[in-house]
Design a protein around this motif. Structure first.
Motif, PDB file in Angstrom:
ATOM      1  N   GLY A 246       0.803  -1.204   0.000  1.00  0.00           N
ATOM      2  CA  GLY A 246       0.000   0.000   0.000  1.00  0.00           C
ATOM      3  C   GLY A 246       0.846   1.269   0.000  1.00  0.00           C
ATOM      4  N   LYS A 247       0.205   2.394  -0.255  1.00  0.00           N
ATOM      5  CA  LYS A 247       0.895   3.683  -0.295  1.00  0.00           C
ATOM      6  C   LYS A 247       1.281   4.099   1.111  1.00  0.00           C
ATOM      7  CE  LYS A 247       0.408   8.419  -1.982  1.00  0.00           C
ATOM      8  NZ  LYS A 247      -0.510   9.392  -2.620  1.00  0.00           N
ATOM      9  N   LEU A 268      -5.632  -8.957  -0.072  1.00  0.00           N
ATOM     10  CA  LEU A 268      -4.587  -8.768   0.933  1.00  0.00           C
ATOM     11  C   LEU A 268      -3.517  -7.837   0.371  1.00  0.00           C
ATOM     12  CD1 LEU A 268      -4.074 -12.455   2.226  1.00  0.00           C
ATOM     13  CD2 LEU A 268      -5.540 -10.678   3.181  1.00  0.00           C
ATOM     14  N   PHE A 269      -3.000  -7.008   1.222  1.00  0.00           N
ATOM     15  CA  PHE A 269      -1.896  -6.139   0.819  1.00  0.00           C
ATOM     16  C   PHE A 269      -1.054  -5.835   2.052  1.00  0.00           C
ATOM     17  CE2 PHE A 269      -5.253  -3.327   2.141  1.00  0.00           C
ATOM     18  CZ  PHE A 269      -4.613  -2.296   2.816  1.00  0.00           C
ATOM     19  N   LEU A 270       0.147  -5.322   1.802  1.00  0.00           N
ATOM     20  CA  LEU A 270       1.086  -4.970   2.863  1.00  0.00           C
ATOM     21  C   LEU A 270       1.052  -3.472   3.110  1.00  0.00           C
ATOM     22  CD1 LEU A 270       4.182  -7.167   1.859  1.00  0.00           C
ATOM     23  CD2 LEU A 270       2.423  -7.680   3.552  1.00  0.00           C
ATOM     24  N   SER A 271       1.215  -3.139   4.365  1.00  0.00           N
ATOM     25  CA  SER A 271       1.277  -1.724   4.750  1.00  0.00           C
ATOM     26  C   SER A 271       2.362  -1.566   5.805  1.00  0.00           C
ATOM     27  CB  SER A 271      -0.063  -1.244   5.296  1.00  0.00           C
ATOM     28  OG  SER A 271       0.024   0.111   5.709  1.00  0.00           O
ATOM     29  N   GLN A 272       3.137  -0.500   5.656  1.00  0.00           N
ATOM     30  CA  GLN A 272       4.200  -0.272   6.627  1.00  0.00           C
ATOM     31  C   GLN A 272       3.616  -0.045   8.009  1.00  0.00           C
ATOM     32  OE1 GLN A 272       6.733   2.888   5.364  1.00  0.00           O
ATOM     33  NE2 GLN A 272       7.713   1.692   3.736  1.00  0.00           N
ATOM     34  N   ALA A 273       4.175  -0.773   8.951  1.00  0.00           N
ATOM     35  CA  ALA A 273       3.657  -0.719  10.308  1.00  0.00           C
ATOM     36  C   ALA A 273       3.995   0.617  10.961  1.00  0.00           C
ATOM     37  CB  ALA A 273       4.226  -1.870  11.116  1.00  0.00           C
ATOM     38  N   GLY A 274       3.157   1.019  11.825  1.00  0.00           N
ATOM     39  CA  GLY A 274       3.372   2.235  12.599  1.00  0.00           C
ATOM     40  C   GLY A 274       2.990   2.008  14.034  1.00  0.00           C
ATOM     41  N   THR A 275       2.840   3.081  14.748  1.00  0.00           N
ATOM     42  CA  THR A 275       2.402   2.941  16.137  1.00  0.00           C
ATOM     43  C   THR A 275       0.995   2.397  16.216  1.00  0.00           C
ATOM     44  OG1 THR A 275       1.681   5.250  16.108  1.00  0.00           O
ATOM     45  CG2 THR A 275       3.920   4.806  16.891  1.00  0.00           C
ATOM     46  N   GLY A 276       0.229   2.694  15.210  1.00  0.00           N
ATOM     47  CA  GLY A 276      -1.118   2.147  15.090  1.00  0.00           C
ATOM     48  C   GLY A 276      -1.278   1.470  13.739  1.00  0.00           C
ATOM     49  N   SER A 277      -2.465   0.992  13.458  1.00  0.00           N
ATOM     50  CA  SER A 277      -2.726   0.345  12.178  1.00  0.00           C
ATOM     51  C   SER A 277      -2.687   1.373  11.071  1.00  0.00           C
ATOM     52  CB  SER A 277      -4.086  -0.340  12.207  1.00  0.00           C
ATOM     53  OG  SER A 277      -4.361  -0.916  10.961  1.00  0.00           O
ATOM     54  N   THR A 278      -1.995   1.024   9.993  1.00  0.00           N
ATOM     55  CA  THR A 278      -1.876   1.904   8.838  1.00  0.00           C
ATOM     56  C   THR A 278      -2.686   1.372   7.655  1.00  0.00           C
ATOM     57  OG1 THR A 278       0.121   0.720   8.136  1.00  0.00           O
ATOM     58  CG2 THR A 278       0.409   2.674   9.560  1.00  0.00           C
ATOM     59  N   CYS A 279      -3.531   0.414   7.894  1.00  0.00           N
ATOM     60  CA  CYS A 279      -4.309  -0.156   6.782  1.00  0.00           C
ATOM     61  C   CYS A 279      -5.272   0.870   6.203  1.00  0.00           C
ATOM     62  CB  CYS A 279      -5.087  -1.381   7.262  1.00  0.00           C
ATOM     63  SG  CYS A 279      -4.019  -2.787   7.700  1.00  0.00           S
ATOM     64  N   GLN A 280      -5.879   1.698   7.021  1.00  0.00           N
ATOM     65  CA  GLN A 280      -6.821   2.680   6.531  1.00  0.00           C
ATOM     66  C   GLN A 280      -6.108   3.739   5.699  1.00  0.00           C
ATOM     67  OE1 GLN A 280     -10.026   2.403   6.773  1.00  0.00           O
ATOM     68  NE2 GLN A 280      -9.950   0.586   8.100  1.00  0.00           N
ATOM     69  N   VAL A 281      -4.875   4.029   6.031  1.00  0.00           N
ATOM     70  CA  VAL A 281      -4.114   5.043   5.300  1.00  0.00           C
ATOM     71  C   VAL A 281      -3.670   4.488   3.953  1.00  0.00           C
ATOM     72  CG1 VAL A 281      -2.111   6.578   5.362  1.00  0.00           C
ATOM     73  CG2 VAL A 281      -3.397   6.075   7.462  1.00  0.00           C
ATOM     74  N   SER A 282      -3.346   3.190   3.902  1.00  0.00           N
ATOM     75  CA  SER A 282      -2.779   2.599   2.697  1.00  0.00           C
ATOM     76  C   SER A 282      -3.770   1.676   2.027  1.00  0.00           C
ATOM     77  CB  SER A 282      -1.504   1.840   3.061  1.00  0.00           C
ATOM     78  OG  SER A 282      -0.588   2.657   3.714  1.00  0.00           O
ATOM     79  N   ASN A 283      -5.029   2.082   1.963  1.00  0.00           N
ATOM     80  CA  ASN A 283      -6.057   1.220   1.347  1.00  0.00           C
ATOM     81  C   ASN A 283      -6.301   1.537  -0.099  1.00  0.00           C
ATOM     82  OD1 ASN A 283      -7.281   3.644   1.624  1.00  0.00           O
ATOM     83  ND2 ASN A 283      -9.083   2.880   2.750  1.00  0.00           N
ATOM     84  N   ASN A 284      -5.327   2.165  -0.774  1.00  0.00           N
ATOM     85  CA  ASN A 284      -5.520   2.452  -2.204  1.00  0.00           C
ATOM     86  C   ASN A 284      -5.507   1.188  -3.037  1.00  0.00           C
ATOM     87  OD1 ASN A 284      -2.756   2.250  -1.409  1.00  0.00           O
ATOM     88  ND2 ASN A 284      -2.151   2.995  -3.440  1.00  0.00           N
ATOM     89  N   VAL A 285      -4.978   0.096  -2.504  1.00  0.00           N
ATOM     90  CA  VAL A 285      -4.973  -1.173  -3.250  1.00  0.00           C
ATOM     91  C   VAL A 285      -6.378  -1.724  -3.401  1.00  0.00           C
ATOM     92  CG1 VAL A 285      -3.992  -3.498  -3.290  1.00  0.00           C
ATOM     93  CG2 VAL A 285      -2.652  -1.622  -2.384  1.00  0.00           C
ATOM     94  N   CYS A 286      -7.247  -1.428  -2.462  1.00  0.00           N
ATOM     95  CA  CYS A 286      -8.616  -1.961  -2.514  1.00  0.00           C
ATOM     96  C   CYS A 286      -9.453  -1.316  -3.579  1.00  0.00           C
ATOM     97  CB  CYS A 286      -9.282  -1.769  -1.147  1.00  0.00           C
ATOM     98  SG  CYS A 286      -8.401  -2.572   0.219  1.00  0.00           S
ATOM     99  N   LEU A 287      -9.025  -0.190  -4.108  1.00  0.00           N
ATOM    100  CA  LEU A 287      -9.831   0.524  -5.119  1.00  0.00           C
ATOM    101  C   LEU A 287      -9.808  -0.230  -6.448  1.00  0.00           C
ATOM    102  CD1 LEU A 287      -8.790   4.166  -4.266  1.00  0.00           C
ATOM    103  CD2 LEU A 287     -10.793   2.894  -3.465  1.00  0.00           C
TER     104      LEU A 287
END
Length: 287
Positions: A246-247, A268-287
């Motif tokens: 993901g972005k 399924l996609f990968l997102s760089q981990a952060g202090t919290g979940s970054t899936c919502q930030v990097s959900n451009n793959v789902c489009l």
């Protein structure tokens, strides 16, 4: 006229000799009769000699003739026998300890009739063995069902069905079995070259490889679906290769740690981990 007046009549009658009529066959008729009687006797002797010779050659006895014997249980044939016409018998069996051979220059046909209707048929010829009937069953010496076939299904009752061909077994429709296993030290491949491959079970599908790998390859989509339960991948290491990334968020530090995210559509996609979940930030793959 008195007798004295005609004396010459008595003298004439007394001097004439009586005529004797011969009764019988004489001359050429007698010789012809003797010839026919002699010829008839010769024919009788020849016929008797031929009859005795035939009885001797054919081995006629009180019990039968030749290899054919008449017993209380039926007819008994010893040696090779040839039948030029159809044979109708209730039972045919060989001598104790000897095999039974049925030999023909073309084919051997066994027909079971119900009146004039053909119920079952077995034909063994140069092109193979052909059977015709409502059901075919093969049982072991102990009576266990090994194989049966009818219009609805084919049942293999043996503990193991082994296919020795290099190409395996080809099924044009569905196959129902509780267990599919390869031989020891051999690979098991379930393949559908031009169509889809479905594995369904009312209580789950268990795929196990104790001494090797499990590989599932497809051209389009690979779907694992469970309606009421869950999908369990039990292994020491699970690798998901070539997942899209993901972005990344423009702010924050980049970390070499990723988390796996799931889109609403199941991607399924990968997102760089952060202090919290970054899936919502990097959900451009789902489009």
């Amino acid at each position: 006229m008195t007798q004295d007046q005609c004396p010459h009549r008595n003298n004439v009658q007394s001097t004439e000799k009586p005529y004797v009529y011969k009764v019988g066959i004489y001359g050429w008729r007698k010789r012809c009769l003797y010839f026919f009687v002699l010829l008839l006797m010769i024919l009788i002797l020849v016929n008797l000699a031929l009859t005795i010779w035939i009885l001797k050659v054919m081995n006629f006895t009180i019990d039968g003739m030749g290899n054919l014997r008449i017993t209380e249980k039926g007819l008994k044939l010893e040696g090779d026998s040839e039948f030029l016409k159809p044979l109708y018998a209730k039972e045919i069996q060989s001598r104790p300890g000897s095999p039974l051979y049925l030999q023909s220059s073309r084919n051997v046909s066994v027909n079971i009739l119900n009146g004039s209707n053909l119920v079952s048929q077995l034909v063994a010829g140069s092109h193979g063995v052909h059977t015709r009937g409502k059901m075919l069953e093969v049982k072991s010496s102990r009576g266990k069902l090994l194989f049966s076939a009818n219009e609805q299904e084919v049942v293999v009752g043996a503990e193991r069905l082994r296919v020795m061909g290099a190409e395996g077994a080809v099924f044009s429709s569905s196959v129902e079995t509780p267990h599919v296993r390869a031989e020891p030290f051999k690979e098991l491949r379930l393949e559908s070259p031009t169509r889809a491959l479905f594995m369904e079970a009312p209580k789950g599908v268990h795929i196990l490889a104790e001494a090797g790998d499990i590989q599932a390859t497809c051209r389009s989509d690979l779907r694992l679906k469970s309606n009421d339960g869950e999908i369990t991948l039990d292994a020491k290491t699970i690798k998901l290769l070539r997942l899209p990334e993901g972005k990344a968020s423009p702010t924050g530090t980049r970390q070499p740690v990723f988390e796996i995210c799931v889109c609403p559509n199941g991607k399924l996609f990968l997102s760089q981990a952060g202090t919290g979940s970054t899936c919502q930030v990097s959900n451009n793959v789902c489009l």
